[in-house]
Write an enzyme that holds these catalytic residues in place. Structure first.
Site, short mmCIF file in Angstrom:
data_model
loop_
_atom_site.label_atom_id
_atom_site.label_comp_id
_atom_site.label_asym_id
_atom_site.label_seq_id
_atom_site.Cartn_x
_atom_site.Cartn_y
_atom_site.Cartn_z
N GLU A 194 -1.24 -9.52 -13.41
CA GLU A 194 -0.38 -10.59 -12.92
C GLU A 194 -1.04 -11.96 -13.02
O GLU A 194 -0.60 -12.92 -12.37
CB GLU A 194 -0.01 -10.32 -11.45
CG GLU A 194 0.69 -9.00 -11.19
CD GLU A 194 2.13 -8.97 -11.68
OE1 GLU A 194 2.51 -9.82 -12.51
OE2 GLU A 194 2.87 -8.08 -11.22
N HIS A 240 -0.89 -11.61 -3.54
CA HIS A 240 0.30 -10.84 -3.92
C HIS A 240 0.18 -9.45 -3.34
O HIS A 240 -0.84 -8.78 -3.51
CB HIS A 240 0.41 -10.77 -5.44
CG HIS A 240 1.36 -9.71 -5.93
ND1 HIS A 240 2.63 -9.53 -5.39
CD2 HIS A 240 1.23 -8.76 -6.89
CE1 HIS A 240 3.22 -8.53 -6.02
NE2 HIS A 240 2.40 -8.04 -6.92
N HIS A 285 2.53 -5.65 -2.08
CA HIS A 285 3.75 -4.84 -2.15
C HIS A 285 4.09 -4.34 -0.75
O HIS A 285 4.43 -3.18 -0.56
CB HIS A 285 3.56 -3.65 -3.10
CG HIS A 285 3.46 -4.02 -4.54
ND1 HIS A 285 3.37 -3.09 -5.54
CD2 HIS A 285 3.46 -5.23 -5.16
CE1 HIS A 285 3.29 -3.70 -6.73
NE2 HIS A 285 3.34 -5.00 -6.51
N TYR A 327 11.33 -18.88 14.07
CA TYR A 327 10.76 -20.18 13.73
C TYR A 327 9.49 -20.08 12.88
O TYR A 327 9.12 -21.03 12.17
CB TYR A 327 10.50 -21.01 14.98
CG TYR A 327 9.32 -20.57 15.82
CD1 TYR A 327 8.01 -20.90 15.48
CD2 TYR A 327 9.51 -19.81 16.98
CE1 TYR A 327 6.94 -20.50 16.25
CE2 TYR A 327 8.45 -19.41 17.76
CZ TYR A 327 7.16 -19.75 17.40
OH TYR A 327 6.09 -19.34 18.15
N HIS A 377 10.02 -5.92 -6.43
CA HIS A 377 8.59 -6.01 -6.76
C HIS A 377 7.72 -6.22 -5.53
O HIS A 377 6.97 -5.33 -5.15
CB HIS A 377 8.40 -7.16 -7.77
CG HIS A 377 7.02 -7.27 -8.33
ND1 HIS A 377 6.75 -7.88 -9.54
CD2 HIS A 377 5.81 -6.87 -7.86
CE1 HIS A 377 5.45 -7.83 -9.79
NE2 HIS A 377 4.86 -7.23 -8.78
N TYR A 413 -0.41 -27.26 15.48
CA TYR A 413 -0.33 -25.98 16.19
C TYR A 413 -1.59 -25.15 15.96
O TYR A 413 -2.07 -25.01 14.83
CB TYR A 413 0.89 -25.20 15.70
CG TYR A 413 1.02 -23.81 16.27
CD1 TYR A 413 1.44 -23.60 17.58
CD2 TYR A 413 0.70 -22.70 15.50
CE1 TYR A 413 1.57 -22.33 18.10
CE2 TYR A 413 0.81 -21.42 16.00
CZ TYR A 413 1.25 -21.24 17.30
OH TYR A 413 1.36 -19.97 17.81
#
Length: 225
Positions: A75, A94, A96, A115, A157, A210
């Site tokens: 990828e 990335h 799955h 939120y 994917h 935050y």
């Protein structure tokens, strides 16, 4: 390999292991990259995470060339294109993860059911249309889906989360999985109500400060680590 280079490679491979410990990935399905020097570092293809060593992390150039015999993740194209298109992002994770991938199978965007979606940069997490893994077509789709965002789904994917550091990209991937779980739990009860774009814009403002400690506390934590 410099100490700085080895430290970043070690951080990357530890994050790969963390994906599986956190339950957002299985096996070697996921991959991670981080901006480095005149290119980027990326996890290799097909090497079990518990076998990874810093030397296995592949240093790639923007023209897709790399040195050595270890092959990069299949990828690499979307990792490269995200980092090249988005100077505000330094790391790409990335996965799955089960719930978010399930939403991607439906072809749905994740709406603002909570939120915390603002952590991904806006009022939705888009789902990029399906393209075969590892392709330039997929990379192009992903870059478009990430416009104004730090996370997206890929149809049939999985998930992409990107941020200023590996740690923050990994944390965002966890947040995406939580949001996907909440969304899927709501769907059997009907279309869930969502927060407005104005409400998410207010959250984005609050997120700027935050969870941040004072500089003195942050420095103390850094020295203790």
């Amino acid at each position: 390999m410099t100490d700085e280079d080895r430290a970043l490679r070690t951080e990357l491979l530890e994050a790969c292991r963390s994906m599986n410990r956190l339950g957002i990935n299985k096996g070697t399905a996921g991959n991670i990259s981080v901006r480095h020097g005149d290119g980027f570092l990326i996890s290799p293809t097909g090497i079990p995470y518990d076998k990874l060593m810093p030397e296995h992390v592949v240093a790639m150039n923007w023209d897709a060339t790399f040195a050595g015999d270890v092959l990069p993740s299949s990828e690499w194209r979307f990792h490269r294109d995200i980092l090249r298109a988005r100077p505000d992002l330094n790391a790409v994770v990335h996965t799955h993860s089960t719930q978010a991938t399930s939403v991607s199978i439906l072809g749905h965007d994740i709406p603002a059911v909570h939120y915390s979606i603002a952590a991904a940069g806006g009022p939705s997490i888009r789902c990029a249309p399906y393209e075969i893994f590892g392709s330039q077509e997929l990379a192009d789709r992903v870059v478009t889906a990430l416009e104004g965002r730090r996370a997206c789904l890929m149809a049939h994917h999985g998930v992409i989360a990107a941020h200023v550091s590996i740690a923050r990209a990994l944390a965002l991937a966890v947040t995406v999985e939580e949001l996907a779980t909440q969304y899927l739990l709501c769907l059997p009860l009907g279309t869930p109500p969502v927060l407005s774009e104005a409400q998410i814009a207010d959250v984005l403002v609050k997120f700027k400060t935050y969870g941040q400690q004072t500089p003195e506390v942050q420095e103390g934590l850094r020295q203790a680590s």
